[in-house]
Design a protein around this motif. Structure first.
Motif, PDB file in Angstrom:
ATOM      1  N   SER A 131       0.302  -8.743  -5.310  1.00 66.06           N
ATOM      2  CA  SER A 131      -0.769  -8.623  -4.183  1.00 66.06           C
ATOM      3  C   SER A 131       0.191  -8.964  -2.763  1.00 66.06           C
ATOM      4  O   SER A 131       1.355  -9.733  -2.934  1.00 66.06           O
ATOM      5  CB  SER A 131      -1.893  -9.577  -4.275  1.00 66.06           C
ATOM      6  OG  SER A 131      -1.392 -10.940  -4.129  1.00 66.06           O
ATOM      7  N   THR A 163       0.636  -1.342   0.171  1.00 62.40           N
ATOM      8  CA  THR A 163       0.023  -0.130  -0.166  1.00 62.40           C
ATOM      9  C   THR A 163       0.976   1.143   0.114  1.00 62.40           C
ATOM     10  O   THR A 163       0.569   2.308  -0.844  1.00 62.40           O
ATOM     11  CB  THR A 163      -0.902  -0.094   1.285  1.00 62.40           C
ATOM     12  OG1 THR A 163      -1.795  -1.074   1.128  1.00 62.40           O
ATOM     13  CG2 THR A 163      -1.792   1.433   1.311  1.00 62.40           C
ATOM     14  N   GLU A 171       2.760   1.910  -3.157  1.00 60.39           N
ATOM     15  CA  GLU A 171       1.766   1.859  -4.390  1.00 60.39           C
ATOM     16  C   GLU A 171       2.092   0.914  -5.418  1.00 60.39           C
ATOM     17  O   GLU A 171       2.026   1.136  -6.658  1.00 60.39           O
ATOM     18  CB  GLU A 171       1.745   3.409  -4.861  1.00 60.39           C
ATOM     19  CG  GLU A 171       1.263   4.321  -3.912  1.00 60.39           C
ATOM     20  CD  GLU A 171       1.102   5.842  -4.422  1.00 60.39           C
ATOM     21  OE1 GLU A 171       1.796   6.044  -5.537  1.00 60.39           O
ATOM     22  OE2 GLU A 171       0.759   6.501  -3.679  1.00 60.39           O
ATOM     23  N   LYS A 172       2.463  -0.335  -5.065  1.00 61.94           N
ATOM     24  CA  LYS A 172       2.648  -1.147  -5.789  1.00 61.94           C
ATOM     25  C   LYS A 172       1.549  -2.368  -6.054  1.00 61.94           C
ATOM     26  O   LYS A 172       2.010  -3.537  -6.426  1.00 61.94           O
ATOM     27  CB  LYS A 172       4.011  -1.969  -5.428  1.00 61.94           C
ATOM     28  CG  LYS A 172       5.247  -1.234  -5.339  1.00 61.94           C
ATOM     29  CD  LYS A 172       5.929  -0.616  -6.633  1.00 61.94           C
ATOM     30  CE  LYS A 172       7.117   0.179  -6.279  1.00 61.94           C
ATOM     31  NZ  LYS A 172       7.647   0.550  -7.494  1.00 61.94           N
ATOM     32  N   ASP A 173       0.597  -2.184  -5.659  1.00 59.53           N
ATOM     33  CA  ASP A 173      -0.405  -3.119  -5.922  1.00 59.53           C
ATOM     34  C   ASP A 173      -0.880  -3.329  -7.031  1.00 59.53           C
ATOM     35  O   ASP A 173      -1.783  -4.456  -7.114  1.00 59.53           O
ATOM     36  CB  ASP A 173      -1.863  -2.459  -5.205  1.00 59.53           C
ATOM     37  CG  ASP A 173      -2.314  -1.197  -5.411  1.00 59.53           C
ATOM     38  OD1 ASP A 173      -1.626  -0.301  -6.360  1.00 59.53           O
ATOM     39  OD2 ASP A 173      -3.387  -0.700  -5.231  1.00 59.53           O
ATOM     40  N   ASP A 174      -0.316  -2.761  -8.219  1.00 62.40           N
ATOM     41  CA  ASP A 174      -0.514  -3.166  -9.425  1.00 62.40           C
ATOM     42  C   ASP A 174       0.451  -4.187 -10.128  1.00 62.40           C
ATOM     43  O   ASP A 174       0.316  -4.806 -10.963  1.00 62.40           O
ATOM     44  CB  ASP A 174      -0.526  -1.971 -10.634  1.00 62.40           C
ATOM     45  CG  ASP A 174       0.626  -1.093 -10.342  1.00 62.40           C
ATOM     46  OD1 ASP A 174       1.326  -1.231  -9.307  1.00 62.40           O
ATOM     47  OD2 ASP A 174       1.341  -0.668 -11.415  1.00 62.40           O
ATOM     48  N   VAL A 175       1.614  -4.365  -9.114  1.00 61.41           N
ATOM     49  CA  VAL A 175       2.723  -5.318  -9.360  1.00 61.41           C
ATOM     50  C   VAL A 175       2.400  -6.698  -8.814  1.00 61.41           C
ATOM     51  O   VAL A 175       2.517  -7.622  -9.298  1.00 61.41           O
ATOM     52  CB  VAL A 175       4.246  -4.511  -8.693  1.00 61.41           C
ATOM     53  CG1 VAL A 175       5.245  -5.503  -8.938  1.00 61.41           C
ATOM     54  CG2 VAL A 175       4.305  -3.485  -9.592  1.00 61.41           C
TER      55      VAL A 175
END
Length: 91
Positions: free
Chosen positions: A23, A14, A17-21
């Motif tokens: 889980s 969180t 901001e790596k939630d697109d990389v």
């Protein structure tokens, strides 16, 4: 603490901001968080943001680059550090 590694993984993902990389469930406890072998590829700004979140959520503070490098290389190291620091507070 129940599920501390998962809580820390959620903070890391969180705050960086790596939630697109990745889980939190995909992040392995012993995989590197920084450097060329890291799937997350965290940098010093990410480390600062994670450190602030650790202070807010657990009252644990990582001070300086040396402590970050020592205790935030992977989730397992960070988990051990948080447990050690919390146990010092209850003694």
């Amino acid at each position: 603490m129940d599920n501390l590694p998962l809580k820390l993984k959620n903070i890391i993902i969180t705050e960086s901001e790596k939630d697109d990389v990745l889980s939190a469930e995909e992040l392995m406890d012993n995989e590197p968080l920084f450097g060329p072998n890291s799937r997350l590829g965290l940098d010093s700004l990410d480390a600062l943001q994670i450190s602030v979140a650790l202070k807010e959520q657990f009252g644990v503070r990582l001070q300086g680059d040396r402590e970050v490098r020592k205790h935030m290389m992977n989730v397992a190291d960070l988990t051990n550090y948080v447990i050690d620091e919390l146990s010092k507070k209850t003694q």
